[in-house]
Design an enzyme around this catalytic site. Structure first.
Site, PDB file in Angstrom:
ATOM      1  CE  LYS A  83      -2.293  -1.379   3.662  1.00  0.00           C
ATOM      2  NZ  LYS A  83      -1.760  -2.757   3.756  1.00  0.00           N
ATOM      3  CB  THR A  84       3.768   2.327   2.044  1.00  0.00           C
ATOM      4  OG1 THR A  84       3.053   2.235   3.279  1.00  0.00           O
ATOM      5  CG2 THR A  84       4.705   3.522   2.096  1.00  0.00           C
ATOM      6  CG  ASP A 128       0.373   3.541   6.727  1.00  0.00           C
ATOM      7  OD1 ASP A 128      -0.537   2.818   6.252  1.00  0.00           O
ATOM      8  OD2 ASP A 128       1.452   3.084   7.138  1.00  0.00           O
ATOM      9  CB  THR A 177      -4.395  -3.238   8.083  1.00  0.00           C
ATOM     10  OG1 THR A 177      -4.547  -2.589   9.361  1.00  0.00           O
ATOM     11  CG2 THR A 177      -3.016  -2.910   7.521  1.00  0.00           C
ATOM     12  NE  ARG A 236       6.476  -4.406   5.293  1.00  0.00           N
ATOM     13  CZ  ARG A 236       5.444  -3.622   5.610  1.00  0.00           C
ATOM     14  NH1 ARG A 236       4.545  -4.036   6.476  1.00  0.00           N
ATOM     15  NH2 ARG A 236       5.312  -2.440   5.045  1.00  0.00           N
TER      16      ARG A 236
END
Length: 361
Positions: A83-84, A128, A177, A236
């Site tokens: 997302k980032t 975020d 999230t 990640r």
């Protein structure tokens, strides 16, 4: 340095996302610095999320063609899926500055007002964990997103006056999230909502391959397949495991990132063939060994493995349920047949055991 100038890796509020294990999809500030070197810079470099990429491409190309800022965008999905990275790509594709902050960092409406009033025309504001915005800031954001205006209160008490401050057109990119925690008025102000799903193994193999190139490492194809298969569908985690394999190869091996190095490194870090780590196996072991397969209450299960209830519920259960190892029943947690097979145990006659329900569930 003001709050609005902080990146997620600078803000102390983000320390709550520090990973608890090598397979935890959360990240801490030091790791984010390592991740920055591996992030794709453009949309055509981004691996996976085909539907979201196509939708984003249309939105961005359309806005660019009209010479206007695109509509506000919301990206949702589990941690570690990009997302980032997508927020950074959106700003890069638009050729616009990017301002990064987070919901926990904005505790008061004044914090948000300071950020909004300093935005330039066309700038992208990335929020975020937007579902964790304080309520006063959230209500201010409604007006800013819809009318490009903030009301600044001057004075106190009966003498207080509200001064409207016009804002230049800008784009909010929110990430969450837990999309279900977003209030409907805020969610409705996003013109584009994209949901990121877990990655397929072949997509993770490409992620690992590209990351190895950026790290200037020669990764054998079989080693990349092995890392991807244990990465729990999360880029990640795949990049983290790649770095741990690199460490093992340099310290214990001959520097070659081959299949043998990958298997041995992942053995050291206790990540098995299905991506389960020590805590995952401890939960399944307690459930099958001590409680005959359940059902058993969550708090009792957490005590049995020596962890906090929240850790088991948020860090362990989602993956075990998704992979078919764990069942969440009205009476508590129960082991699925795959859990017994994975642990090499024999399931009791008639399926799960008949242990009484204990604790909270």
């Amino acid at each position: 340095m003001s709050r609005e100038d902080l990146t997620p890796s600078d803000d102390p509020a983000d320390d709550v996302t520090a990973p608890t294990s090598v397979t935890d999809p959360g990240s801490a500030p030091p790791e984010r610095q390592a991740e920055a070197a591996l992030r794709p810079r453009r949309l055509d470099e981004f691996v996976g999320q085909q539907v979201v990429r196509e939708q984003l491409s249309l939105v961005l190309d359309g806005a660019t063609g009209r010479g206007r800022a695109p509509e506000h965008m919301l990206l949702s999905g589990p941690p570690g899926l990009g997302k980032t990275t997508l927020a950074m790509i959106i700003a890069a594709e638009l050729g616009a500055p990017l301002r990064i902050t987070s919901g926990p960092a904005i505790q008061h409406a004044g914090d948000l007002a300071a950020i909004l009033s300093s935005l330039d025309e066309g700038e992208v504001l990335f929020l975020d964990e937007i579902h964790r915005l304080a309520r006063p800031a959230e209500e201010m954001l409604y007006i800013a997103m819809e009318d490009f205006r903030v009301d600044v209160v001057v004075g106190k008490g009966v003498g207080a006056t509200s001064i409207p401050l016009d804002l230049p057109p800008f784009t909010v990119v929110g990430a969450t999230t837990r999309a279900g925690l977003l209030p409907a008025p805020l969610r409705d102000r996003f013109g584009f909502i994209g949901h990121l799903d877990f990655y397929a193994p072949e997509e993770l193999r490409e992620v690992v391959r590209r990351s190895a190139v950026r790290l200037e490492e020669d990764l054998e194809e079989e080693a990349g397949i092995e890392i991807a298969s244990r990465s729990r569908g999360t880029p990640r985690i795949a990049n983290r495991l790649l770095r741990r394999v690199r460490d093992w190869a340099q310290v214990k091996g001959d520097g070659q990132l081959d299949l043998a190095a990958a298997k041995e490194a992942l053995r050291v870090y206790e990540v098995d063939e299905r991506g389960l780590d020590r805590l995952d196996r401890a939960v399944l072991g307690a459930l099958c060994g001590r409680f005959a397969g359940g059902p058993v209450g969550l708090s009792t299960l957490a005590v049995a493995v020596g962890e906090e209830t929240e850790t088991v519920e948020t860090m362990v259960e989602p993956y075990l349920v998704r992979e078919g190892f764990l069942l969440r029943t009205p009476r508590g947690r129960a082991a699925a047949p795959a859990a017994w097979t994975h642990l090499g145990l024999q399931a009791p006659e008639g399926g799960s055991g008949t242990a009484p329900m204990l604790g909270r569930f």
